[in-house]
Design an enzyme around this catalytic site. Structure first.
Site, PDB file in Angstrom:
ATOM      1  CG  HIS A   1      -1.722   1.174   1.471  1.00  0.00           C
ATOM      2  ND1 HIS A   1      -3.098   1.182   1.385  1.00  0.00           N
ATOM      3  CD2 HIS A   1      -1.382   2.451   1.795  1.00  0.00           C
ATOM      4  CE1 HIS A   1      -3.552   2.394   1.635  1.00  0.00           C
ATOM      5  NE2 HIS A   1      -2.534   3.190   1.909  1.00  0.00           N
ATOM      6  CD  GLU A   2       2.002   3.709   3.601  1.00  0.00           C
ATOM      7  OE1 GLU A   2       2.416   4.793   3.147  1.00  0.00           O
ATOM      8  OE2 GLU A   2       0.857   3.581   4.083  1.00  0.00           O
TER       9      GLU A   2
ATOM     10  CG  HIS B   1       0.400   6.105  -0.783  1.00  0.00           C
ATOM     11  ND1 HIS B   1      -0.691   6.744  -1.320  1.00  0.00           N
ATOM     12  CD2 HIS B   1      -0.053   5.457   0.327  1.00  0.00           C
ATOM     13  CE1 HIS B   1      -1.756   6.475  -0.573  1.00  0.00           C
ATOM     14  NE2 HIS B   1      -1.401   5.696   0.432  1.00  0.00           N
TER      15      HIS B   1
ATOM     16  CG  ASP C   1      -4.246   6.991   1.742  1.00  0.00           C
ATOM     17  OD1 ASP C   1      -3.261   7.704   2.015  1.00  0.00           O
ATOM     18  OD2 ASP C   1      -4.221   5.748   1.786  1.00  0.00           O
TER      19      ASP C   1
HETATM   20 ZN   LIG Z   1      -2.349   5.212   2.193  1.00  0.00          ZN
END
Ligand SMILES: [Zn+2]
Length: 397
Positions: free
Chosen positions: A68-69, A72, A166
């Site tokens: 997930h990170e 980004h 987010d």
């Molecule tokens: Zn996030």
């Protein structure tokens, strides 16, 4: 970086750090699976089997948070925003971007990359869970269903519309696109984050009252969100006030430094120790900043050890992100200082990496206050021959 975070290598050129607070999360998830979820649904299997599958699933979940990170971070990099590192801690992952996204579109893409990744992992895990059930048996399927559901929850929770979640970034991007005012958009998103934090605390409290336990986690999340949103608000207002000022305008020039090679005793005998500072940048023989030391660090050594212990061995290393040049925007540095209340100082260097100044939280507060009062940041702005930021400071505070 959080204090106590340990570097854990690089993936695709992005550094990863692991904070000790990740361990209780991992232990909590593994024991939740091994002691409760798996045995309740599939009783009578060997205890060791519960633990193996539970630990693998919990570790797998942490890895999906890394994904997930990274989503980004990788999208940020594609938009030209450099990424400092990804840190794993108590509440999962955290990407540290070095600068703000350049436009609303980049802001939106970077914000959505994480939740979309969690959503995809969630759906794929659920599909695989049922596809392999015949082969692997119900325990593995249950673990995969848990992993998939957890990722869907991560995606949905992160899309709640309050910064720094987010969803708050999405809100900021949309408001920024509509009004063209990045700062006003950031302020609204942070206010929304604070309100959302309060709602979570109240919901957690209500849950704790009705069901006994379980609400604590929600209250903790709410509290975290509220304080993080508060930092966002302060950053936005500092950005507003500091405008296009540079580090050289606010730094304490020619700071008193400690030599890494000196022993504690030599340092205490020098005139540096008798200055009224308590934090000192540590420099190598070429005057390159290498670390930070405080008087409290020195006080922890015994008088006998002070003769042999060097300043360099006691100093905390200065991360690359905390070494900047004088032409860096002050507002960018403010974020680093506000995000890490324990941060001691930012070292300012010239083009040859020689230490030319330091910026402390006090320097920033002073900078904000002076600009709010309409005063110049430099004490002697008209002094002839004063180079950029090298005018005498007349004492830091
Ligand atoms: Zn996030």
């Amino acid at each position: 970086m959080l204090r106590g975070a340990i570097p854990a290598g690089r993936i695709a050129g992005i550094r990863i750090s692991v904070h000790w607070s990740l361990l209780p999360t991992l232990a909590l998830l593994a024991s939740l699976l091994s002691l409760s979820i798996l045995p309740v649904h599939f009783a009578g299997r060997p205890v060791l089997l519960y633990w193996i599958i539970g630990t693998v699933a919990a570790t797998g979940f942490i890895l999906t948070l890394v994904a997930h990170e990274f989503a980004h971070s990788l999208v940020a990099r594609r938009h030209g925003v450099s990424v400092d590192r990804v840190t794993l801690w108590l509440l999962g992952g955290m990407s540290e971007l070095r600068e703000e996204p350049p436009d609303p579109k980049a802001d939106l893409h970077i914000a959505l990359a994480g939740p979309i990744t969690s959503l995809l992992i969630g759906v794929v895990s659920l599909v695989v869970a049922f596809a392999v059930e015949q082969v692997t048996g119900p325990l593995v399927t249950a673990a995969l269903v848990w992993l998939g559901t957890a990722n869907l929850i991560v995606a949905i929770f992160n899309l709640l519309p309050g910064a720094p979640l987010d969803g708050g970034r999405v809100l900021r991007a949309v408001l920024w696109h509509r009004s063209g005012d990045r700062l006003a958009a950031a302020t609204s998103a942070a206010r929304s984050g604070r309100a959302l934090g309060l709602v979570l605390i109240l919901l957690g409290g209500a849950q704790a009252n009705v069901f006994g336990s379980g609400g604590i986690w929600l209250m903790l999340l709410g509290w975290f969100l509220r304080s993080a949103a508060h930092v966002e608000l302060m950053t936005a207002s500092a950005r507003h006030r500091l405008g296009d000022l540079h580090v050289a305008d606010a730094m304490t020039p020619t700071p008193v430094a400690a030599a890494a090679g000196d022993t504690v005793e030599e340092f205490l005998a020098s005139k540096a120790s008798s200055s009224h500072h308590r934090i000192f940048p540590v420099v190598d023989p070429d005057v390159h900043p290498v670390g930070v030391i405080t008087l409290s660090d020195l006080a922890r050594t015994t008088p006998a050890a002070r003769r042999r212990t060097t300043i360099g061995s006691l100093a905390r290393t200065l991360p690359d992100a905390d070494i900047v040049t004088g032409d860096t925007l002050l507002a960018d540095v403010t974020r680093a200082v506000l995000l890490r209340p324990g941060l001691d100082l930012i070292a300012v260097v010239d083009s040859e990496q020689h230490l030319t100044g330091i910026v402390t939280a006090t320097d920033l507060v002073r900078g904000c206050d002076r600009t709010a009062l309409g005063l110049s940041l430099r004490d002697h702005p008209t002094m002839p021959g004063s180079g950029s930021g090298s005018s005498s400071s007349g004492g830091p505070d």
